[in-house]
Design a protein around this motif. Structure first.
Motif, PDB file in Angstrom:
ATOM      1  N   SER A 128      -1.890 -10.130 -10.627  1.00 32.48           N
ATOM      2  CA  SER A 128      -0.547  -9.772 -10.184  1.00 32.48           C
ATOM      3  C   SER A 128       0.234  -9.210 -11.385  1.00 32.48           C
ATOM      4  CB  SER A 128       0.146 -11.021  -9.637  1.00 32.48           C
ATOM      5  OG  SER A 128       1.454 -10.732  -9.226  1.00 32.48           O
ATOM      6  N   PRO A 129       1.041  -8.187 -11.197  1.00 29.64           N
ATOM      7  CA  PRO A 129       1.546  -7.644  -9.930  1.00 29.64           C
ATOM      8  C   PRO A 129       0.743  -6.484  -9.361  1.00 29.64           C
ATOM      9  CG  PRO A 129       2.767  -6.676 -11.731  1.00 29.64           C
ATOM     10  CD  PRO A 129       1.779  -7.625 -12.358  1.00 29.64           C
ATOM     11  N   SER A 130      -0.416  -6.155  -9.940  1.00 29.47           N
ATOM     12  CA  SER A 130      -1.184  -5.004  -9.450  1.00 29.47           C
ATOM     13  C   SER A 130      -1.860  -5.281  -8.117  1.00 29.47           C
ATOM     14  CB  SER A 130      -2.232  -4.606 -10.491  1.00 29.47           C
ATOM     15  OG  SER A 130      -1.620  -4.201 -11.695  1.00 29.47           O
ATOM     16  N   SER A 131      -2.145  -6.525  -7.835  1.00 27.59           N
ATOM     17  CA  SER A 131      -2.804  -6.921  -6.590  1.00 27.59           C
ATOM     18  C   SER A 131      -2.263  -8.278  -6.160  1.00 27.59           C
ATOM     19  CB  SER A 131      -4.314  -7.007  -6.808  1.00 27.59           C
ATOM     20  OG  SER A 131      -4.986  -7.371  -5.628  1.00 27.59           O
ATOM     21  N   PRO A 132      -2.081  -8.498  -4.853  1.00 20.43           N
ATOM     22  CA  PRO A 132      -2.357  -7.575  -3.745  1.00 20.43           C
ATOM     23  C   PRO A 132      -1.254  -6.532  -3.572  1.00 20.43           C
ATOM     24  CG  PRO A 132      -1.472  -9.616  -2.892  1.00 20.43           C
ATOM     25  CD  PRO A 132      -1.638  -9.819  -4.379  1.00 20.43           C
ATOM     26  N   LEU A 133      -1.600  -5.456  -2.850  1.00 14.45           N
ATOM     27  CA  LEU A 133      -0.625  -4.435  -2.527  1.00 14.45           C
ATOM     28  C   LEU A 133       0.429  -5.003  -1.586  1.00 14.45           C
ATOM     29  CD1 LEU A 133      -3.107  -1.481  -1.879  1.00 14.45           C
ATOM     30  CD2 LEU A 133      -1.823  -1.942  -3.983  1.00 14.45           C
ATOM     31  N   THR A 134       1.614  -4.411  -1.601  1.00 13.28           N
ATOM     32  CA  THR A 134       2.734  -4.984  -0.846  1.00 13.28           C
ATOM     33  C   THR A 134       2.981  -4.300   0.495  1.00 13.28           C
ATOM     34  OG1 THR A 134       4.266  -3.592  -2.103  1.00 13.28           O
ATOM     35  CG2 THR A 134       3.858  -5.817  -2.930  1.00 13.28           C
ATOM     36  N   PHE A 135       1.987  -3.606   1.036  1.00 13.26           N
ATOM     37  CA  PHE A 135       2.130  -3.100   2.397  1.00 13.26           C
ATOM     38  C   PHE A 135       2.396  -4.267   3.348  1.00 13.26           C
ATOM     39  CE2 PHE A 135      -0.678   0.434   0.774  1.00 13.26           C
ATOM     40  CZ  PHE A 135       0.268   1.445   0.922  1.00 13.26           C
ATOM     41  N   SER A 136       3.089  -3.993   4.438  1.00 14.68           N
ATOM     42  CA  SER A 136       3.451  -5.059   5.372  1.00 14.68           C
ATOM     43  C   SER A 136       2.298  -5.477   6.269  1.00 14.68           C
ATOM     44  CB  SER A 136       4.636  -4.619   6.241  1.00 14.68           C
ATOM     45  OG  SER A 136       4.277  -3.505   7.059  1.00 14.68           O
ATOM     46  N   GLN A 137       1.246  -4.643   6.366  1.00 16.74           N
ATOM     47  CA  GLN A 137       0.088  -4.949   7.200  1.00 16.74           C
ATOM     48  C   GLN A 137      -1.180  -4.591   6.454  1.00 16.74           C
ATOM     49  OE1 GLN A 137       0.450  -3.601  11.471  1.00 16.74           O
ATOM     50  NE2 GLN A 137       2.202  -2.471  10.655  1.00 16.74           N
ATOM     51  N   TYR A 138      -2.305  -5.116   6.936  1.00 15.19           N
ATOM     52  CA  TYR A 138      -3.602  -4.713   6.395  1.00 15.19           C
ATOM     53  C   TYR A 138      -3.773  -3.201   6.566  1.00 15.19           C
ATOM     54  CZ  TYR A 138      -5.474  -9.447   5.654  1.00 15.19           C
ATOM     55  OH  TYR A 138      -5.714 -10.703   5.185  1.00 15.19           O
ATOM     56  N   ILE A 139      -4.635  -2.600   5.742  1.00  9.97           N
ATOM     57  CA  ILE A 139      -4.812  -1.153   5.724  1.00  9.97           C
ATOM     58  C   ILE A 139      -5.852  -0.733   6.763  1.00  9.97           C
ATOM     59  CG2 ILE A 139      -5.544   0.803   4.315  1.00  9.97           C
ATOM     60  CD1 ILE A 139      -4.658  -0.827   1.858  1.00  9.97           C
ATOM     61  N   PRO A 140      -5.503   0.174   7.681  1.00  8.12           N
ATOM     62  CA  PRO A 140      -6.482   0.642   8.676  1.00  8.12           C
ATOM     63  C   PRO A 140      -7.441   1.650   8.068  1.00  8.12           C
ATOM     64  CG  PRO A 140      -4.419   1.805   8.974  1.00  8.12           C
ATOM     65  CD  PRO A 140      -4.187   0.815   7.859  1.00  8.12           C
ATOM     66  N   SER A 141      -8.628   1.736   8.634  1.00 10.15           N
ATOM     67  CA  SER A 141      -9.624   2.682   8.111  1.00 10.15           C
ATOM     68  C   SER A 141      -9.242   4.124   8.385  1.00 10.15           C
ATOM     69  CB  SER A 141     -11.006   2.396   8.724  1.00 10.15           C
ATOM     70  OG  SER A 141     -10.985   2.624  10.122  1.00 10.15           O
ATOM     71  N   ASN A 142      -8.404   4.353   9.393  1.00 14.32           N
ATOM     72  CA  ASN A 142      -8.056   5.722   9.786  1.00 14.32           C
ATOM     73  C   ASN A 142      -6.611   6.068   9.468  1.00 14.32           C
ATOM     74  OD1 ASN A 142      -6.934   3.973  11.726  1.00 14.32           O
ATOM     75  ND2 ASN A 142      -6.954   5.577  13.285  1.00 14.32           N
ATOM     76  N   GLY A 143      -5.985   5.327   8.540  1.00 19.90           N
ATOM     77  CA  GLY A 143      -4.575   5.583   8.262  1.00 19.90           C
ATOM     78  C   GLY A 143      -4.184   5.274   6.833  1.00 19.90           C
ATOM     79  N   PHE A 144      -5.014   5.690   5.857  1.00 21.08           N
ATOM     80  CA  PHE A 144      -4.749   5.395   4.449  1.00 21.08           C
ATOM     81  C   PHE A 144      -5.077   6.611   3.600  1.00 21.08           C
ATOM     82  CE2 PHE A 144      -6.271   3.749   0.279  1.00 21.08           C
ATOM     83  CZ  PHE A 144      -5.080   3.181  -0.158  1.00 21.08           C
ATOM     84  N   LEU A 145      -4.197   6.899   2.623  1.00 23.01           N
ATOM     85  CA  LEU A 145      -4.415   7.994   1.690  1.00 23.01           C
ATOM     86  C   LEU A 145      -3.939   7.597   0.292  1.00 23.01           C
ATOM     87  CD1 LEU A 145      -3.146  11.052   3.786  1.00 23.01           C
ATOM     88  CD2 LEU A 145      -5.523  10.626   3.115  1.00 23.01           C
ATOM     89  N   VAL A 146      -4.614   8.149  -0.708  1.00 23.87           N
ATOM     90  CA  VAL A 146      -4.207   8.007  -2.094  1.00 23.87           C
ATOM     91  C   VAL A 146      -3.728   9.374  -2.566  1.00 23.87           C
ATOM     92  CG1 VAL A 146      -4.933   7.379  -4.428  1.00 23.87           C
ATOM     93  CG2 VAL A 146      -5.974   6.233  -2.442  1.00 23.87           C
ATOM     94  N   SER A 147      -2.557   9.452  -3.174  1.00 22.39           N
ATOM     95  CA  SER A 147      -2.083  10.738  -3.669  1.00 22.39           C
ATOM     96  C   SER A 147      -3.016  11.243  -4.762  1.00 22.39           C
ATOM     97  CB  SER A 147      -0.655  10.617  -4.201  1.00 22.39           C
ATOM     98  OG  SER A 147      -0.617   9.807  -5.371  1.00 22.39           O
ATOM     99  N   PRO A 148      -3.196  12.565  -4.885  1.00 21.43           N
ATOM    100  CA  PRO A 148      -4.132  13.107  -5.873  1.00 21.43           C
ATOM    101  C   PRO A 148      -3.838  12.687  -7.305  1.00 21.43           C
ATOM    102  CG  PRO A 148      -3.551  14.789  -4.279  1.00 21.43           C
ATOM    103  CD  PRO A 148      -2.657  13.622  -4.003  1.00 21.43           C
ATOM    104  N   ASP A 149      -2.574  12.412  -7.634  1.00 28.14           N
ATOM    105  CA  ASP A 149      -2.252  11.969  -8.986  1.00 28.14           C
ATOM    106  C   ASP A 149      -2.268  10.446  -9.127  1.00 28.14           C
ATOM    107  OD1 ASP A 149       0.055  11.172  -7.680  1.00 28.14           O
ATOM    108  OD2 ASP A 149       1.408  12.496  -8.798  1.00 28.14           O
ATOM    109  N   GLY A 150      -2.548   9.735  -8.024  1.00 33.08           N
ATOM    110  CA  GLY A 150      -2.689   8.288  -8.068  1.00 33.08           C
ATOM    111  C   GLY A 150      -1.403   7.504  -8.128  1.00 33.08           C
ATOM    112  N   THR A 151      -0.262   8.155  -8.015  1.00 31.38           N
ATOM    113  CA  THR A 151       1.007   7.448  -8.170  1.00 31.38           C
ATOM    114  C   THR A 151       1.504   6.804  -6.881  1.00 31.38           C
ATOM    115  OG1 THR A 151       2.279   9.471  -7.761  1.00 31.38           O
ATOM    116  CG2 THR A 151       1.700   8.953 -10.057  1.00 31.38           C
ATOM    117  N   ARG A 152       1.004   7.286  -5.743  1.00 33.19           N
ATOM    118  CA  ARG A 152       1.458   6.740  -4.465  1.00 33.19           C
ATOM    119  C   ARG A 152       0.277   6.438  -3.553  1.00 33.19           C
ATOM    120  NH1 ARG A 152       6.863  10.027  -2.365  1.00 33.19           N
ATOM    121  NH2 ARG A 152       8.250   9.385  -4.063  1.00 33.19           N
ATOM    122  N   LEU A 153       0.493   5.433  -2.711  1.00 36.57           N
ATOM    123  CA  LEU A 153      -0.453   5.099  -1.661  1.00 36.57           C
ATOM    124  C   LEU A 153       0.277   5.177  -0.325  1.00 36.57           C
ATOM    125  CD1 LEU A 153      -2.141   1.903  -3.230  1.00 36.57           C
ATOM    126  CD2 LEU A 153      -2.872   4.298  -3.440  1.00 36.57           C
TER     127      LEU A 153
END
Length: 399
Positions: A128-153
């Motif tokens: 912590s604080p790098s993990s776990p991520l603070t999304f409100s729900q678990y991440i779906p397999s068909n609804g997740f992206l990482v920005s090309p520069d890695g700054t946003r999820l």
């Protein structure tokens, strides 16, 4: 592994159950140091066959310099993420009940469905604080992206700042969950442009087939959403996957069901079809990857379980012609490496095939990783036992 139904299988003296066709999966816990493993298969016809191996567990071993493939398995008896060393051709381990969703652009962290973030050097969860991520729900397999520069999820309609591991107050104008599942896992998802400025996603429901666009483009800078006019109903009704070429010029789609299901190509700016016809891929088309030079697209398809016909297909993007195709059942999941090698799910192996993608668009088998899951089953309706959810490739990096 696999045996004949009715055989008795033990690992280090412990009985291992077989499924209806003789496949079995067993996880062996390891202690630090040498771990002897003995597999015995006892058959009433051929007697007992024994296999022995010693596995050395070194907790200080680093995989930073290794090229790895992470395989998300949703098989009931083998549920989690398989880690494969693709160059040495060995299975490095198994992360139970955690499903890989993506990787940081530098290859140093992988993001799991349960919001945990793991180091790709040690495969331990980050502090912590790098993990776990603070999304409100678990991440779906068909609804997740990482920005090309890695700054946003991006997960669903939420945006997370990686540096602070905090959600931004402003959400996306729509959820980026994309694709229609035909059985088992989703076969695709949304796509982000190489500059990180736009996301292509399902956007507007096309379940009623009323002619409205099913593909939307989200502008990250002002959170606006644009109806692209790209409607999967034109070529198959059900959308599987969206991909953007590395040069940012084209948007690719796979669709299935009705009409002429297959692959389509559109201009990423005007949203106009670059070629008027779809390329037929076989039934139940799946994921898309693009070669590093943006000249070729690779499409997977599961095939119809009654008639087979699954395949991995290479298409030249300048001429929109098929360069090669290999018949592989349940080949709806694909990934590409830093060296243009392809990883394809296989229902014939069953497991994963590693193929070279040659400059002329042909493919050649390099390695085969048999997982004992994802086995093709002849049936009617949707494909059965589609048990590989997705792949994530890790390039080597300096620790």
């Amino acid at each position: 592994g696999s045996a004949t139904p009715g055989d008795t299988v033990t690992v280090n003296g412990t009985s291992v159950p077989l499924d209806s066709v003789g496949n079995f999966v067993v996880a062996v816990p390891l202690m630090i140091g040498a771990n002897p493993v003995e597999l015995d298969i006892k058959s009433t016809q051929t007697g007992t066959s024994s296999f022995a191996k010693t596995v050395i567990f070194d907790p200080n071993f680093s995989t930073a310099g290794k090229r790895l493939l992470y395989v998300s398995s949703i098989a009931q008896t083998f549920s989690g993420t398989v880690v494969i060393d693709v160059d040495d051709g060995v299975f490095l381990g198994f992360i139970p009940n955690k499903y890989v969703r993506g990787i940081s652009p530098d290859g140093k962290q992988i993001y799991m469905h349960d919001l945990s973030v793991l180091s790709t050097a040690s495969h331990q969860e980050l502090m912590s604080p790098s993990s776990p991520l603070t999304f409100s729900q678990y991440i779906p397999s068909n609804g997740f992206l990482v920005s090309p520069d890695g700054t946003r999820l991006y997960s669903r309609d939420e945006v997370l700042d990686v540096a602070t591991n905090k959600l931004l107050d402003k959400k996306l104008p729509a959820s980026i969950e994309t694709g229609f599942v035909f059985d088992g896992p989703y076969q695709g998802g949304p796509a982000i442009t190489p500059d990180g400025q736009h996301i292509f996603c399902l956007g507007i429901s096309c379940e009623s087939f009323d002619g409205f666009s099913a593909v939307a483009r989200i502008n990250i800078s002002d959170d606006s959403i644009t109806d692209t006019g790209i409607d999967p109903w034109n070529f198959g009704a059900y959308l599987s996957d969206i991909a953007v070429t590395p040069n940012g010029r084209f948007v690719l789609l796979t669709t299935y069901g009705c009409c002429n299901p297959g692959a389509q190509i559109y201009d990423a700016t005007s949203f106009k079809a670059v070629f008027s016809s779809a390329i037929f891929l076989g039934d139940f088309a799946g994921q898309i990857v693009v070669s590093t030079d943006s000249t070729k697209a690779v499409f997977g398809s599961a095939g119809n379980p009654a008639f087979q016909g699954g395949a991995v297909t290479v298409v030249d993007l300048t001429s929109w012609t098929v360069k090669s195709s290999l018949n592989i059942d349940l080949a709806d999941h694909v990934a590409v490496s830093d060296q243009n090698q392809l990883f394809v799910s296989s229902g014939d192996a069953p497991g994963i095939l590693m193929l070279s993608l040659n400059q002329d668009g042909t493919m050649m088998l390099q390695k085969q990783f048999v997982l004992g899951i994802n086995q093709f089953v002849e049936a009617t309706g949707a494909p059965q036992r589609d048990e590989i959810e997705n792949f994530v490739f890790k390039p080597p990096y300096a620790p």
